[in-house]
Enzyme design. Structure first.
Site, PDB file in Angstrom:
ATOM      1  CB  ALA A 187      65.615  69.151  78.511  1.00 28.58           C
ATOM      2  CE  LYS A 188      61.986  71.440  83.535  1.00 34.03           C
ATOM      3  NZ  LYS A 188      62.053  70.844  85.029  1.00 34.03           N
ATOM      4  CB  SER A 189      67.296  74.187  76.036  1.00 34.41           C
ATOM      5  OG  SER A 189      66.344  74.178  74.842  1.00 34.41           O
TER       6      SER A 189
END
Ligand SMILES: [Zn+2]
Length: 250
Positions: A187-189
């Site tokens: 994801a958008k980590s």
């Protein structure tokens, strides 16, 4: 290259052009004209008609809530006329195991019943990815499908559709996914970095290292094309054999 833009409501304008520019910056090239699925509805309709002609499809008016209760498809509409109103079209998967040899994941066996009768045309009339990809793989003479292990579960649907449509089954190789150390989606980590054209060589080398390959350090300063040339000579698939997930590092 194939742009999978069937679901036009979700297509972001300019996205396909950015994607192509990124591929080029990373040294990828392609042959033939670019295929846009959004222009190929007649081909998917013909495939759907061929399946329907052999009684391999049925209309399904189950609501999302009715389907939530179990994995696969409970078979509710297999033998009943659908309720009035728009209905999805499903492909009859039948019973028994479906086995295929994956170049990286080895012999994979799925129960057809557990995968369930797959939607080939949605309630809103959009052809499903599963149908379109089978039609396009056949028409584009795709011999090898290399993709992420998150799509392993879709492969039995695609192979069953290939058999039903009388087209060849390509070879499959499902690559491990890079995930969070916890196993969650990347994801958008902070570990999920955007692609940068100016750092193509370095970013490709980082991806290769995560996949167990060992590109020489000096390659990180080279172009994407140079890294691809190196890896086409030095690719060691056995280092990923049976691996479906690899934890990202900091
Ligand atoms: Zn149904």
């Amino acid at each position: 290259v194939r742009i999978e833009d069937l679901d036009r409501a979700r297509v972001v304008p300019g996205c396909a052009d950015r994607l192509l520019a990124t591929l080029e910056a990373f040294g990828f090239e392609w042959d033939g004209a670019i295929v846009y699925q959004s222009t190929r509805g007649e081909l998917y309709a013909a495939a759907l008609a061929a399946l329907a002609g052999r009684d391999l499809t049925f209309a399904c008016s189950c609501s999302r809530r009715e389907l939530e209760r179990e994995a696969g498809y409970p078979g509710t509409c297999r033998r009943r006329p659908p309720r009035a109103g728009p209905a999805a079209v499903r492909f009859r998967m039948g019973d028994g195991p479906l086995t295929f040899a994956d170049a990286l994941q080895g012999l994979c066996t799925f129960e057809r019943r557990e995968r369930g009768d797959v939607v080939v045309r949605r309630r809103d009339g959009v052809f499903s990815y599963q149908l379109a990809v089978v039609v396009d793989d056949a028409l584009q003479n795709i011999t090898d499908v290399v993709r992420g292990a998150d799509l392993l579960d879709s492969t039995p649907w695609q192979i069953a559709l290939q058999h039903a449509l009388g087209v060849a089954t390509p070879r499959y190789a499902h690559l491990p996914l890079i995930v969070e150390p916890s196993g969650a989606k990347l994801a958008k980590s902070r570990r999920s970095m955007p692609l940068e054209a100016s750092a193509a060589g370095r970013q490709l080398c980082e991806a290769l290292c995560l996949l167990g390959q060992e590109p020489p350090a000096e390659l990180t300063l080279e172009s994407g094309r140079a890294v691809l040339d190196w890896v086409s000579e030095n690719w060691k698939p056995q280092r990923m054999r049976g691996v479906r997930e690899i934890a990202a590092r900091d």
